[in-house]
Design a protein around this motif. Structure first.
Motif: not given
Length: 134
Positions: A105-134
């Protein structure tokens, strides 16, 4: 002292003290002429011990076993000590498991914003791929 005074000293509720008595974890508590339990210092020490062990995870069954050995008129010191050592090992294992979870939990708390930003970026990339493929 009565059961309410014992509660103030130990933090153990009157219903729990009655339960401990019923289960044989504490000896029968004598009563005064009005039927009010009369708890002495020895009983207070026993209640505090039980409370501490219960908070640490010791089962009622293990406490009964230990107290039966402790209260017997025979010398059971080896068995008492072995039971305490076993309980300590169980508690240390639980402590280690809890510490591992706290560290995670300490690790997740310390790195919370880094992980959140990375996850959001990955989700946006996946959404963009879905838009381009449709």
């Amino acid at each position: 002292m009565n059961i309410k005074e014992a509660y103030k000293i130990t933090g153990v509720s009157s219903s729990t003290i009655r339960y401990y008595e019923k289960e044989g974890l504490i000896p029968y508590i004598s009563r005064d002429k009005n039927g009010v339990r009369d708890i002495d210092e020895h009983m207070i020490r026993r209640i505090k011990f039980i409370k501490t062990m219960r908070l640490a995870g010791m089962t009622i069954e293990a406490l009964k076993k230990y107290i039966k050995l402790f209260d017997s008129m025979q010398n059971h010191q080896k068995e008492e000590l072995q039971l305490l050592k076993e309980q300590k090992a169980i508690m240390e294992e639980k402590r280690d498991d809890i510490q591992l979870a706290i560290n995670h939990l300490d690790y997740k708390i310390t790195n919370f914003y880094d992980h959140t930003a990375q996850l959001e970026s990955e989700i946006k990339q996946a959404e963009n791929k879905d838009i381009l493929n449709n």
